[in-house]
Design an enzyme around this catalytic site. Structure first.
Site, PDB file in Angstrom:
ATOM      1  CB  THR A  53      30.111  41.009  36.506  1.00 42.92           C
ATOM      2  OG1 THR A  53      28.777  41.468  36.272  1.00 42.92           O
ATOM      3  CG2 THR A  53      30.053  39.678  37.203  1.00 42.92           C
ATOM      4  CG  ASN A  54      30.094  44.288  33.448  1.00 36.22           C
ATOM      5  OD1 ASN A  54      31.081  43.615  33.217  1.00 36.22           O
ATOM      6  ND2 ASN A  54      28.885  43.938  33.074  1.00 36.22           N
ATOM      7  N   GLY A  57      18.922  40.596  32.546  1.00 39.87           N
ATOM      8  CA  GLY A  57      19.252  39.437  33.378  1.00 39.87           C
ATOM      9  C   GLY A  57      20.403  38.589  32.875  1.00 39.87           C
ATOM     10  CB  CYS A  99      25.822  39.032  30.799  1.00 42.48           C
ATOM     11  SG  CYS A  99      25.637  40.666  30.046  1.00 42.48           S
TER      12      CYS A  99
HETATM   13  P1  NAD Z   1      23.569  39.511  41.192  1.00 39.98           P
HETATM   14  O1  NAD Z   1      22.235  39.116  40.655  1.00 39.98           O
HETATM   15  O2  NAD Z   1      24.141  38.744  42.309  1.00 39.98           O
HETATM   16  O3  NAD Z   1      23.527  41.045  41.667  1.00 39.98           O
HETATM   17  C1  NAD Z   1      23.125  42.088  40.807  1.00 39.98           C
HETATM   18  C2  NAD Z   1      22.538  43.220  41.628  1.00 39.98           C
HETATM   19  O4  NAD Z   1      21.262  42.828  42.093  1.00 39.98           O
HETATM   20  C3  NAD Z   1      23.342  43.570  42.866  1.00 39.98           C
HETATM   21  O5  NAD Z   1      23.300  44.969  43.060  1.00 39.98           O
HETATM   22  C4  NAD Z   1      22.614  42.832  43.977  1.00 39.98           C
HETATM   23  O6  NAD Z   1      22.818  43.464  45.219  1.00 39.98           O
HETATM   24  C5  NAD Z   1      21.185  42.962  43.508  1.00 39.98           C
HETATM   25  N1  NAD Z   1      20.243  41.920  43.930  1.00 39.98           N
HETATM   26  C6  NAD Z   1      20.400  40.587  43.828  1.00 39.98           C
HETATM   27  N2  NAD Z   1      19.267  39.957  44.230  1.00 39.98           N
HETATM   28  C7  NAD Z   1      18.378  40.921  44.553  1.00 39.98           C
HETATM   29  C8  NAD Z   1      17.017  40.921  45.045  1.00 39.98           C
HETATM   30  N3  NAD Z   1      16.357  39.800  45.255  1.00 39.98           N
HETATM   31  N4  NAD Z   1      16.431  42.130  45.271  1.00 39.98           N
HETATM   32  C9  NAD Z   1      17.089  43.287  45.040  1.00 39.98           C
HETATM   33  N5  NAD Z   1      18.368  43.345  44.607  1.00 39.98           N
HETATM   34  C10 NAD Z   1      18.999  42.177  44.368  1.00 39.98           C
HETATM   35  O7  NAD Z   1      24.555  39.510  39.922  1.00 39.98           O
HETATM   36  P2  NAD Z   1      26.120  39.776  39.873  1.00 39.98           P
HETATM   37  O8  NAD Z   1      26.847  38.599  40.368  1.00 39.98           O
HETATM   38  O9  NAD Z   1      26.433  41.089  40.446  1.00 39.98           O
HETATM   39  O10 NAD Z   1      26.304  39.851  38.301  1.00 39.98           O
HETATM   40  C11 NAD Z   1      26.371  38.721  37.493  1.00 39.98           C
HETATM   41  C12 NAD Z   1      25.034  38.335  36.896  1.00 39.98           C
HETATM   42  O11 NAD Z   1      24.448  39.456  36.238  1.00 39.98           O
HETATM   43  C13 NAD Z   1      25.197  37.289  35.822  1.00 39.98           C
HETATM   44  O12 NAD Z   1      24.093  36.408  35.881  1.00 39.98           O
HETATM   45  C14 NAD Z   1      25.207  38.092  34.540  1.00 39.98           C
HETATM   46  O13 NAD Z   1      24.807  37.361  33.410  1.00 39.98           O
HETATM   47  C15 NAD Z   1      24.213  39.161  34.864  1.00 39.98           C
HETATM   48  N6  NAD Z   1      24.445  40.381  34.102  1.00 39.98           N
HETATM   49  C16 NAD Z   1      23.562  40.725  33.146  1.00 39.98           C
HETATM   50  C17 NAD Z   1      23.773  41.873  32.402  1.00 39.98           C
HETATM   51  C18 NAD Z   1      22.845  42.267  31.320  1.00 39.98           C
HETATM   52  O14 NAD Z   1      23.021  43.359  30.778  1.00 39.98           O
HETATM   53  N7  NAD Z   1      21.857  41.480  30.957  1.00 39.98           N
HETATM   54  C19 NAD Z   1      24.876  42.682  32.646  1.00 39.98           C
HETATM   55  C20 NAD Z   1      25.766  42.307  33.659  1.00 39.98           C
HETATM   56  C21 NAD Z   1      25.532  41.153  34.397  1.00 39.98           C
END
Ligand code: NAD
Length: 462
Positions: A137-138, A236, A269
């Protein structure tokens, strides 16, 4: 063909497609074929970073800032093209925000005590090599922001970018390494592997040379990191509610909420994901949203059709995430004006599009009896993530009560949600908000460890 053969063929096809894509951008600096090498090179670079003076670190950070500004539009366009998510104009603003408001070495301060028994300092030192898992997303915003913060603290970083945002993430990794070289620092201050997968992420998480892991993404990745047995910073998911009560400036609330919720098509997020409107002002709020803020109100039938498209087996359909409101409407077959910014609808707190973290310009409005009812519903809808919540009210006691009940890392009062990221507000910027593990908005000092240093019975000159 057996199922296994088919599976292998599919995997090979996928890997080849990724390799082809990365070769188009020449892969770039800091990208290695395997995780072991990426970590080794980041470790070698960290030894050199630890030897740089603070001035040298700051010089390199200033070059990262300049290059980020110069490349803001390229990165914005690349991310929208590669991920299909977001809005180019808003992504340019996000890169400018990262370049201008991510803190540098000034964030790392020393604590001192001096007295009869001498001088004691607590200094913040690097962890070493940090593992950073980043979202689609970012993608480049997180890579650049985390690199500045981690490098300011004297660390280097190995990234595991989201597989759907490799090209953009590699471009950003290349950019920060180019900046380091230009500033007289080492190559590989940020590294990654050519084909990031769950396996390479797990390898990173288990590697003895990774001292700290920062996970930015949904609940799955944060849980995986916290289970890894390593020290983890968990940034998260959220589902930020915004409460509007009868004391608020309703016209401004409508404007702020729609500006926040449509920012980069609602993928950050922190952005408003549902509205809790006190009954007595709900109609007025809807009026301003529709007549002045480019919102289209969905009928019950249109809502049902939208649910059918955006939710698949109860999960968000990735093809809908971060799309323009008009594109979403077209996908569902709803005719809306071309300049529609947001699709709004009314529902209760159990509505599937209200309970779910809707990362798209679709906003549910829940009518509530009074402030207390709205507060209860906001707590329910935030799902205990303790990430972000927002409120429009002029009643300080209510704002205080809301802030305490929601207990979130970010709480914006009487403004659009993105001000919580430092955009158009006081305070620094980050794209890693560690709500789950409690660090809150991460900054360079988050990526350092405390070291106490004592000089007994001397150096006190008071
Ligand atoms: P996502 O959870 O699908 O992926 C995020 C990252 O985690 C990716 O690099 C993915 O490959 C990795 N990943 C996912 N499951 C994993 C696992 N089981 N083991 C290891 N790596 C894993 O999220 P997304 O779609 O890329 O982003 C959106 C989500 O992230 C939304 O829920 C948003 O709220 C959250 N987010 C939170 C923040 C924050 O600062 N709290 C910032 C940006 C996005």
């Amino acid at each position: 063909m057996s199922t296994n053969e088919q599976l292998v063929q599919d995997i090979v096809k996928e890997v080849l497609a990724k390799l082809q894509m990365t070769s188009k951008i020449g892969v770039g600096r800091g990208i290695f074929s395997d995780m072991e090498t990426a970590i080794l090179e980041a470790k070698k670079a960290q030894k050199k970073v630890a030897g740089l003076s603070m001035d040298q670190r700051e010089k390199i950070i200033s070059i990262i800032r300049r290059k980020t500004l110069e490349n803001a539009e390229i990165l914005a366009r690349m991310a929208v093209e590669e991920t299909g998510m977001g809005n180019v104009g808003h992504k340019i603003l996000k890169h400018q925000l990262v370049a201008e408001k991510t803190p540098g070495t000034e964030d790392i301060t020393t604590t001192a005590w001096s007295g009869d028994r001498g001088l004691t300092l607590v200094e913040m030192g690097p962890f070493g090599v940090i593992g950073s898992i980043t979202p689609c997303t970012n993608p480049s915003e997180t890579v650049i922001c985390n690199t500045i913060g981690m490098f300011a603290g004297g660390n280097t970083v190995v990234f595991c970018p989201h597989p759907a945002a490799i090209k953009t993430s590699f471009y950003a990794i290349n950019l920060v390494n180019e900046a380091s070289l230009e500033g007289g620092g080492p190559d590989n201050i940020a590294c990654a592997v050519t084909v990031p997968t769950m396996e390479t992420s797990n390898q990173m998480m288990q590697h003895p040379d990774i001292q700290l892991i920062a996970a930015t993404g949904g609940p799955g990745v944060v849980t995986a990191v916290l289970k890894s047995g390593r020290r983890g910073i968990g940034a998260g998911a959220g589902n930020p509610p915004v409460l509007v009560d009868e004391t608020a400036n309703i016209k401004k609330a409508a404007e702020d909420i729609i500006n926040g919720c449509t920012f980069d098509n609602n993928i950050p997020c922190v952005t408003e994901k549902e509205v809790l409107a006190v009954e007595s002002i709900a109609e007025e709020l809807l009026y301003y949203m529709i007549s002045e803020q480019g919102c289209y109100k969905l009928s019950e039938e249109e809502q049902k059709a939208l649910i059918g498209v955006v939710l698949k087996d109860g999960q968000l359909n990735r093809d809908c995430v971060g799309r323009d409101a008009k594109v979403l409407a077209d996908m569902v077959g709803i005719r809306v004006p071309d300049n529609t910014r947001c699709l709004i609808f009314e529902g209760d707190e159990k509505h599937p599009l209200i309970e779910e973290e809707m990362m798209m310009p679709v906003l549910g409005i829940v009518r509530c009896k009074d402030f207390e009812d709205a507060l209860e519903k906001a707590v329910y809808l935030e799902h205990g993530y303790r990430h972000s919540a927002h409120i429009h009210s002029k009643d300080v006691d209510r704002i205080t009560k809301y802030a305490k009940a929601l207990d979130t890392a970010i709480l914006v009062k009487n403004g659009p949600s993105y001000t919580g990221l430092g955009f158009g507000s006081e305070g620094f910027c980050t794209f890693t908000i560690a709500s789950r593990t409690g660090e809150g908005l991460t900054s360079p000092r988050t990526f350092t460890k405390e070291r106490r240093c004592i000089m007994l019975d001397s150096l006190c000159i008071r």
